[in-house]
Design a protein around this motif. Structure first.
Motif, mmCIF file in Angstrom:
data_model
loop_
_atom_site.group_PDB
_atom_site.id
_atom_site.type_symbol
_atom_site.label_atom_id
_atom_site.label_comp_id
_atom_site.label_asym_id
_atom_site.label_seq_id
_atom_site.Cartn_x
_atom_site.Cartn_y
_atom_site.Cartn_z
ATOM 1 N N PHE A 138 0.838 -1.203 0.000
ATOM 2 C CA PHE A 138 0.000 0.000 0.000
ATOM 3 C C PHE A 138 0.870 1.248 0.000
ATOM 4 O O PHE A 138 1.896 1.302 0.680
ATOM 5 C CB PHE A 138 -0.928 0.002 1.227
ATOM 6 N N PRO A 139 0.480 2.279 -0.749
ATOM 7 C CA PRO A 139 1.289 3.497 -0.832
ATOM 8 C C PRO A 139 1.265 4.287 0.473
ATOM 9 O O PRO A 139 0.391 4.094 1.324
ATOM 10 C CB PRO A 139 0.614 4.278 -1.966
ATOM 11 N N GLU A 140 2.192 5.207 0.598
ATOM 12 C CA GLU A 140 2.336 5.996 1.823
ATOM 13 C C GLU A 140 1.091 6.826 2.122
ATOM 14 O O GLU A 140 0.704 6.987 3.256
ATOM 15 C CB GLU A 140 3.566 6.906 1.714
ATOM 16 N N GLY A 141 0.452 7.359 1.086
ATOM 17 C CA GLY A 141 -0.673 8.261 1.304
ATOM 18 C C GLY A 141 -2.007 7.570 1.519
ATOM 19 O O GLY A 141 -3.066 8.209 1.429
ATOM 20 N N MET A 142 -2.003 6.299 1.824
ATOM 21 C CA MET A 142 -3.244 5.540 1.987
ATOM 22 C C MET A 142 -4.033 6.081 3.176
ATOM 23 O O MET A 142 -3.476 6.361 4.237
ATOM 24 C CB MET A 142 -2.910 4.062 2.212
ATOM 25 N N ALA A 172 -10.375 5.598 4.582
ATOM 26 C CA ALA A 172 -11.491 5.445 3.639
ATOM 27 C C ALA A 172 -11.054 4.676 2.393
ATOM 28 O O ALA A 172 -11.770 3.786 1.911
ATOM 29 C CB ALA A 172 -12.038 6.815 3.248
ATOM 30 N N ARG A 173 -9.878 4.999 1.874
ATOM 31 C CA ARG A 173 -9.384 4.311 0.678
ATOM 32 C C ARG A 173 -9.083 2.835 0.978
ATOM 33 O O ARG A 173 -9.346 1.965 0.155
ATOM 34 C CB ARG A 173 -8.126 4.999 0.157
ATOM 35 N N ASP A 201 -12.359 1.017 1.088
ATOM 36 C CA ASP A 201 -12.871 0.815 -0.274
ATOM 37 C C ASP A 201 -12.116 -0.313 -0.975
ATOM 38 O O ASP A 201 -12.718 -1.109 -1.715
ATOM 39 C CB ASP A 201 -12.738 2.106 -1.083
ATOM 40 N N TYR A 202 -10.808 -0.389 -0.751
ATOM 41 C CA TYR A 202 -10.006 -1.448 -1.364
ATOM 42 C C TYR A 202 -10.445 -2.823 -0.846
ATOM 43 O O TYR A 202 -10.578 -3.778 -1.619
ATOM 44 C CB TYR A 202 -8.518 -1.217 -1.057
ATOM 45 N N ILE A 203 -10.689 -2.905 0.444
ATOM 46 C CA ILE A 203 -11.123 -4.181 1.033
ATOM 47 C C ILE A 203 -12.486 -4.579 0.485
ATOM 48 O O ILE A 203 -12.697 -5.727 0.095
ATOM 49 C CB ILE A 203 -11.157 -4.078 2.567
ATOM 50 N N ARG A 204 -13.420 -3.619 0.425
ATOM 51 C CA ARG A 204 -14.768 -3.936 -0.065
ATOM 52 C C ARG A 204 -14.761 -4.293 -1.550
ATOM 53 O O ARG A 204 -15.519 -5.148 -1.992
ATOM 54 C CB ARG A 204 -15.693 -2.733 0.143
ATOM 55 N N LEU A 243 -10.085 -4.249 9.913
ATOM 56 C CA LEU A 243 -8.980 -4.698 9.065
ATOM 57 C C LEU A 243 -8.282 -3.515 8.421
ATOM 58 O O LEU A 243 -7.043 -3.460 8.364
ATOM 59 C CB LEU A 243 -9.495 -5.654 7.991
ATOM 60 N N ALA A 244 -9.060 -2.555 7.942
ATOM 61 C CA ALA A 244 -8.465 -1.365 7.316
ATOM 62 C C ALA A 244 -7.612 -0.598 8.317
ATOM 63 O O ALA A 244 -6.507 -0.132 7.984
ATOM 64 C CB ALA A 244 -9.569 -0.470 6.764
ATOM 65 N N SER A 245 -8.080 -0.474 9.546
ATOM 66 C CA SER A 245 -7.315 0.243 10.569
ATOM 67 C C SER A 245 -5.988 -0.453 10.848
ATOM 68 O O SER A 245 -4.943 0.186 10.961
ATOM 69 C CB SER A 245 -8.134 0.339 11.862
#
Length: 493
Positions: free
Chosen positions: A398-402, A405-406, A409-412, A436-438
């Protein structure tokens, strides 16, 4: 409560569980394949010794047999249980799928293995103590038994890629699961490469021969064996990749490292060059050189091959119905197996997993990082290391600026529905997506130190809450005692 058949996750933080299994398996394959090839070589040399009255052939068999007793039947046999242990804790549902389908086949393989172990002792210690014809028969039985163990295991390995026939899913049946195009192609490929390994390892034994003429003869025999088997094996590999599922080819194109193909070509060229050089100049074949080339050629050749085979199975680990993260992702009516995806879609992983800690079954603001880590360990750690080292570390993806919310969205959009062909479908509730996103975001930006700090903070907050609650309970108990004493006093008056 709706639970599914998942087990606690084993994760080795430094190497990653996959690398641990891979290291053990690579050495075991090196030892076992060499022993099978050597067994058939022994049968051939025993036959030649009997027909041509060549006792030096039997002497070579004895020398090589003594080497195998230590190299294969001690060190190699130790790694056999090592594979069982590591794969059972690393992939319990995957091993369960193989045992449920092939338990009697495995039992048969163990019978042949016992014959093989007894046979190698007899070959070594009965040279000169029984007549040549009897020794030749022992060598032949040893060779057949050794090859039988290989044939059985290859059938099971092929099932891990895909069942032999499509009707296995509907009808079940041992033969439908075991025999298929992939089984026979892989069998041919492994058998010829097995002779390559035998020729390479045999160089160590040849280097100890004092008779210059006999050393030259055996160097050339092993050289031609190695050259021919290497070339045939390379050709069979091209056929092999036509027998694998489409997602396996997709993995080869997208997930194998760029150096994979050049490294394989370099190993093939180096192997052929080694045989040519030693055939031309047998005196160069000394123990140090032979030992070093054995390690370089076989480890360098086996490691990428085994890595590719493991990667090409993704997202499955066995039978095209057990995902690499141990979730059963497909109905198999022939085996009375039901997909676990509907349960996961209904209640989520944390409620369906029987080993979820009680305080993580409901995601909230106080436990979402820990919940995210548990989900990551269960769903992702078989293929991706949550730590900074190991196989395919998550922080690289994953990029640094993730942002949160993004990431959600990637997980969903990608992870949860399984839209990537070589990744399993991973159903989650909305709270689990957030958790998971956190965790992934924290892993990506702050690494393990930040994750540890966050978890320690959560633990400290829970302890503080428990102390406050305990203190509150104590005050309530005091009040109750005072009230009881007052009532008792009044009653006495």
């Amino acid at each position: 409560m709706e639970l599914i058949s998942l087990y606690p996750t084993w994760f080795e933080p430094n190497l990653g569980s996959g690398w641990v299994i891979g290291i053990i398996a690579t050495f075991h394959v090196l030892a076992s394949h060499t022993s099978v090839g050597a067994a058939m070589l022994f049968a051939y040399l025993s036959y030649r010794s009997y027909k041509e009255d060549r006792p030096d052939y039997l002497d070579f068999v004895k020398r090589y047999g003594l080497f195998l007793l230590v190299f294969t039947y001690v060190a190699g046999s130790i790694t056999g249980p090592g594979i069982w242990y590591s794969t059972t804790v690393g992939s319990p549902n995957g091993i369960g799928a193989l045992i449920h389908s092939f338990v009697w086949k495995w039992a048969t393989e163990w019978v042949f293995f016992v014959i093989e172990v007894v046979g190698v002792y007899m070959i070594v210690y009965l040279v000169g103590k029984v007549d040549k014809k009897t020794h030749m028969k022992i060598s032949l039985i040893f060779g057949i038994s050794s090859l039988a163990t290989m044939v059985i295991i290859i059938g099971i390995l092929s099932f891990m890629m895909l069942p032999g026939k499509e009707q296995w899913f509907a009808e079940g049946g041992y033969l439908n699961g075991f025999y298929g195009t992939n089984t026979f192609v892989q069998m041919g490929m492994r058998v010829v490469f097995m002779f390559t390994m035998t020729a390479v390892v045999g160089g160590i034994v040849v280097s100890t021969i004092k008779d210059a003429a006999f050393k030259k003869e055996m160097t050339r025999k092993l050289g031609w064996l190695g050259i021919i088997s290497t070339l045939i094996g390379a050709a069979l590999f091209q056929w092999y990749i036509t027998s694998v599922p489409e997602q396996a080819l997709l993995v080869m194109e997208n997930r194998l490292p760029d150096y994979f193909e050049p490294s394989i070509m370099a190993v093939l060229a180096g192997t052929l060059g080694y045989f040519v050089v030693t055939m031309i100049q047998p005196r160069l074949l000394v123990q140090g050189f032979a030992g070093a080339m054995t390690i370089i050629i076989l480890v360098a050749g086996l490691w990428p091959e085994e890595t590719a085979r493991e990667s090409m199975r993704k997202p499955w680990v066995a039978g095209q119905y057990v995902y690499s993260n141990q979730v059963i992702g497909r109905d198999v009516p022939g085996m009375d197996i039901k997909s676990q995806l509907p349960t996961l879609e209904k209640v989520g992983l944390l409620k369906a997993h029987p080993f979820t800690p009680e305080h993580l079954r409901d995601v909230n603001a106080g436990n979402h990082i820990q919940a995210g880590e548990f989900i990551t360990m269960t769903y992702c750690s078989n293929c991706h290391s949550p730590s900074r080292t190991g196989i395919r570390p998550l922080h690289r993806y994953f990029p640094e600026g993730m942002t949160q919310a993004r990431m959600e969205d990637y997980i969903r959009g990608v992870i949860e529905p399984g839209t990537i062909a070589y990744m399993p479908k991973m159903p989650m509730t909305e709270k689990e997506v957030t958790a998971l996103a956190s965790y992934l975001l924290l892993n990506n930006e702050g690494g393990q130190e930040a994750i540890t700090a966050a978890i320690d903070k959560e633990i400290a907050e829970r302890k503080q809450k428990a102390l406050v609650q305990e203190s509150g309970d104590g005050q309530q108990q005091k009040a109750a005692i005072v009230s009881l004493n007052t009532a008792t006093s009044q009653e006495a008056n």
